[in-house]
Design a protein around this motif. Structure first.
Motif, PDB file in Angstrom:
ATOM      1  N   PHE A  32       0.674  -1.285   0.024  1.00  0.00           N
ATOM      2  CA  PHE A  32      -0.090   0.098  -0.119  1.00  0.00           C
ATOM      3  C   PHE A  32       0.968   1.379  -0.126  1.00  0.00           C
ATOM      4  N   ASP A  33       1.996   0.844   0.728  1.00  0.00           N
ATOM      5  CA  ASP A  33       2.921   2.471   0.850  1.00  0.00           C
ATOM      6  C   ASP A  33       3.610   2.981  -0.625  1.00  0.00           C
ATOM      7  N   ASP A  34       3.433   2.190  -1.545  1.00  0.00           N
ATOM      8  CA  ASP A  34       4.009   2.254  -2.831  1.00  0.00           C
ATOM      9  C   ASP A  34       2.901   3.129  -3.621  1.00  0.00           C
ATOM     10  N   LEU A  35       1.773   3.431  -3.194  1.00  0.00           N
ATOM     11  CA  LEU A  35       0.723   4.127  -4.121  1.00  0.00           C
ATOM     12  C   LEU A  35       0.418   5.634  -3.821  1.00  0.00           C
ATOM     13  N   ALA A  39      -4.251   7.030  -5.990  1.00  0.00           N
ATOM     14  CA  ALA A  39      -4.443   5.453  -5.980  1.00  0.00           C
ATOM     15  C   ALA A  39      -4.857   5.102  -4.633  1.00  0.00           C
ATOM     16  N   ALA A  40      -4.540   5.651  -3.649  1.00  0.00           N
ATOM     17  CA  ALA A  40      -5.020   5.444  -2.210  1.00  0.00           C
ATOM     18  C   ALA A  40      -6.414   5.594  -2.009  1.00  0.00           C
ATOM     19  N   ARG A  41      -7.079   6.549  -2.748  1.00  0.00           N
ATOM     20  CA  ARG A  41      -8.390   6.927  -2.678  1.00  0.00           C
ATOM     21  C   ARG A  41      -9.265   5.971  -3.333  1.00  0.00           C
ATOM     22  N   ALA A  42      -8.490   5.099  -4.311  1.00  0.00           N
ATOM     23  CA  ALA A  42      -9.733   4.169  -4.897  1.00  0.00           C
ATOM     24  C   ALA A  42      -8.832   2.590  -4.405  1.00  0.00           C
ATOM     25  N   TRP A  43      -8.202   2.672  -3.370  1.00  0.00           N
ATOM     26  CA  TRP A  43      -7.617   1.480  -3.087  1.00  0.00           C
ATOM     27  C   TRP A  43      -8.757   0.459  -2.271  1.00  0.00           C
ATOM     28  N   ILE A  44      -8.891  -0.785  -2.523  1.00  0.00           N
ATOM     29  CA  ILE A  44      -9.668  -1.649  -1.925  1.00  0.00           C
ATOM     30  C   ILE A  44      -8.799  -2.911  -1.340  1.00  0.00           C
ATOM     31  N   VAL A  67      -6.681   0.568  13.253  1.00  0.00           N
ATOM     32  CA  VAL A  67      -6.111   1.569  14.291  1.00  0.00           C
ATOM     33  C   VAL A  67      -4.476   1.222  13.873  1.00  0.00           C
ATOM     34  N   ASN A  68      -3.895   0.449  13.348  1.00  0.00           N
ATOM     35  CA  ASN A  68      -2.638   0.353  12.896  1.00  0.00           C
ATOM     36  C   ASN A  68      -2.212   1.550  11.827  1.00  0.00           C
ATOM     37  N   PHE A  69      -3.112   1.519  10.837  1.00  0.00           N
ATOM     38  CA  PHE A  69      -2.962   2.565   9.778  1.00  0.00           C
ATOM     39  C   PHE A  69      -3.031   4.005  10.450  1.00  0.00           C
ATOM     40  N   ILE A  70      -4.051   4.375  11.446  1.00  0.00           N
ATOM     41  CA  ILE A  70      -4.029   5.630  12.196  1.00  0.00           C
ATOM     42  C   ILE A  70      -2.669   5.609  12.920  1.00  0.00           C
ATOM     43  N   ILE A  80      -1.697  10.005   3.974  1.00  0.00           N
ATOM     44  CA  ILE A  80      -2.234   8.791   2.904  1.00  0.00           C
ATOM     45  C   ILE A  80      -2.582   7.778   3.856  1.00  0.00           C
ATOM     46  N   TYR A  81      -1.965   7.528   5.074  1.00  0.00           N
ATOM     47  CA  TYR A  81      -2.458   6.303   5.880  1.00  0.00           C
ATOM     48  C   TYR A  81      -3.954   6.421   6.615  1.00  0.00           C
ATOM     49  N   LEU A  82      -4.645   7.887   6.572  1.00  0.00           N
ATOM     50  CA  LEU A  82      -5.598   7.993   6.860  1.00  0.00           C
ATOM     51  C   LEU A  82      -6.479   7.531   5.675  1.00  0.00           C
ATOM     52  N   THR A  83      -6.181   7.724   4.592  1.00  0.00           N
ATOM     53  CA  THR A  83      -7.035   7.458   3.416  1.00  0.00           C
ATOM     54  C   THR A  83      -7.054   5.752   3.561  1.00  0.00           C
ATOM     55  N   PHE A  84      -6.031   5.112   3.727  1.00  0.00           N
ATOM     56  CA  PHE A  84      -5.983   3.831   3.710  1.00  0.00           C
ATOM     57  C   PHE A  84      -7.127   3.237   4.989  1.00  0.00           C
ATOM     58  N   ALA A  85      -6.840   3.789   5.981  1.00  0.00           N
ATOM     59  CA  ALA A  85      -7.846   3.596   7.063  1.00  0.00           C
ATOM     60  C   ALA A  85      -9.340   3.802   6.585  1.00  0.00           C
ATOM     61  N   LYS A  86      -9.505   4.856   5.993  1.00  0.00           N
ATOM     62  CA  LYS A  86     -11.056   4.896   5.619  1.00  0.00           C
ATOM     63  C   LYS A  86     -11.366   3.877   4.506  1.00  0.00           C
ATOM     64  N   GLN A  87     -10.566   3.619   3.639  1.00  0.00           N
ATOM     65  CA  GLN A  87     -10.897   2.677   2.720  1.00  0.00           C
ATOM     66  C   GLN A  87     -11.142   1.276   3.131  1.00  0.00           C
ATOM     67  N   LEU A  88     -10.006   0.793   3.956  1.00  0.00           N
ATOM     68  CA  LEU A  88     -10.239  -0.388   4.844  1.00  0.00           C
ATOM     69  C   LEU A  88     -11.629  -0.445   5.633  1.00  0.00           C
TER      70      LEU A  88
END
Length: 365
Positions: A32-35, A39-44, A67-70, A80-88
């Protein structure tokens, strides 16, 4: 305050631990951290690798994932990690908030209120002794993850979803007689209509009491008066039967819950019992550190380490927790148990850097 307890540290984690933490998360959620941000906003969140469970989702593991993404957001200052948390979160709601075939929301849920039907555990099998269903302790952990997302982003909708889930599942897990809470059950069917395990979960009442109070506190801070007073009173009425035991995960999650309300009598009692047992478990001669890996479960021990770190233990406890984490370091990537690998990795990350699991880490609210 006991002599070996100190307030949680506020210093940032070492770069070495951040690298270990991030790599553990990559092994579960992919690179994920290569995005890019777009791309993070579209990550599933992927099914493989993924959190395990049905269609790649397992509620306990993904609760830790959010919680770990936060935590990564706070430790790196990268939004960007908050974006991953929301997408998850969105992926979990889309998979575990629906029937196993994915064609319909769980009974009671709607587009406007997607969590009114609860959330599935994510068990692989639909039937049998270890079938899919709903666990109270998984649901409260997910509520906590949503609550932390609200605190991290300042966006009220995540805590509102947590409150929605809290109110929806409470009457299915808490039994009443003449208006008074009488008991809890541990596991319900996917549709919440059938009790699958009628006994009470060891820490379910105290966890409900603590997490619902955290939700209410954030509600009052971000989006108006809280609405969980009656549910909190029910949990309080059912408390008092909790006691620490020697299971490392139970012990750790008990300490984690206690640390939010460490000055209250119930927390002091459970904390004192837990630390005495932890002293025995971490004894180098007779405790878990002297046992072979084949007779231990890493994720359960990481739960103990997380609880000790959140509570702010020092001295022998801190050294013991670090020794447990170091012991398992070489086993993580080569684990033969694919089913347990995701839960082990996310809990390893949290044991390394408790971060957003800690009270005060994201401010008050």
């Amino acid at each position: 305050m006991l002599s070996w307890i100190r307030p949680p540290a506020k210093t940032m984690a070492t770069s070495r631990n951040i690298l270990r933490f991030t790599e553990a998360m990559r092994l579960v959620y992919g690179p994920f951290d290569d995005l890019s941000e777009d791309a993070a906003r579209a990550w599933i969140a992927p099914e493989n690798p993924g959190a395990g469970g049905h269609r790649g989702r397992y509620l306990w593991t993904d609760s830790f994932g959010v919680v770990n993404f936060i935590t990564l957001f706070k430790e790196t200052s990268s939004p960007i990690y908050l974006t991953f948390a929301k997408q998850l979160v969105k992926t979990v709601h889309d998979v575990l908030g629906k029937t196993r075939d994915g064609t319909a929301r769980l009974p009671g849920a709607t587009k406007e209120e997607p969590l009114k039907g609860g959330l599935r555990i994510g068990k692989i099998h639909a039937t049998g002794s270890d079938c899919d269903g709903q666990y109270h302790h998984y649901l409260t952990l997910w509520m906590f993850a949503l609550n932390r997302l609200s605190l991290a982003t300042g966006e009220k909708e995540w805590n509102q979803l947590a409150v929605q889930l809290a109110k929806a599942i409470h009457p299915h897990f808490v039994g009443h007689k003449n208006g008074h809470a009488t008991k809890m059950v541990w596991k319900k069917s996917v549709d919440l209509q059938t009790t699958l395990v009628p006994r009470e979960g060891h820490l379910d009442a105290v966890t409900g009491f603590a997490v619902y109070r955290l939700l209410q506190r954030t509600a009052e801070h971000l989006h108006g008066p809280g609405t969980l007073s009656s549910e909190i009173a029910h949990y309080r009425a059912l408390m008092g039967r909790e006691s620490a035991n020697s299971d490392p995960l139970d012990l750790g999650m008990g300490l984690w819950i206690c640390h939010f309300f460490r000055d209250e009598d119930w927390a002091r009692t459970l904390e004192s019992q837990s630390l005495e047992i932890a002293r025995t478990l971490l004894n180098h001669e007779h405790g878990i550190l002297g046992r072979d890996a084949a007779h231990r479960l890493a994720f359960r021990e990481f739960g103990m380490c997380l609880g000790l770190e959140c509570f702010g233990t020092d001295g022998e406890f801190k050294k013991g927790a670090e020794a447990v984490v170091d012991f398992w370091q070489g086993y993580l990537e080569d684990s033969e148990d694919e089913d347990l690998r995701p839960i082990t990795l996310v809990m390893y990350a949290a044991a390394l850097i408790p971060g957003a699991f800690r009270d005060g880490y994201l401010g008050r609210g």
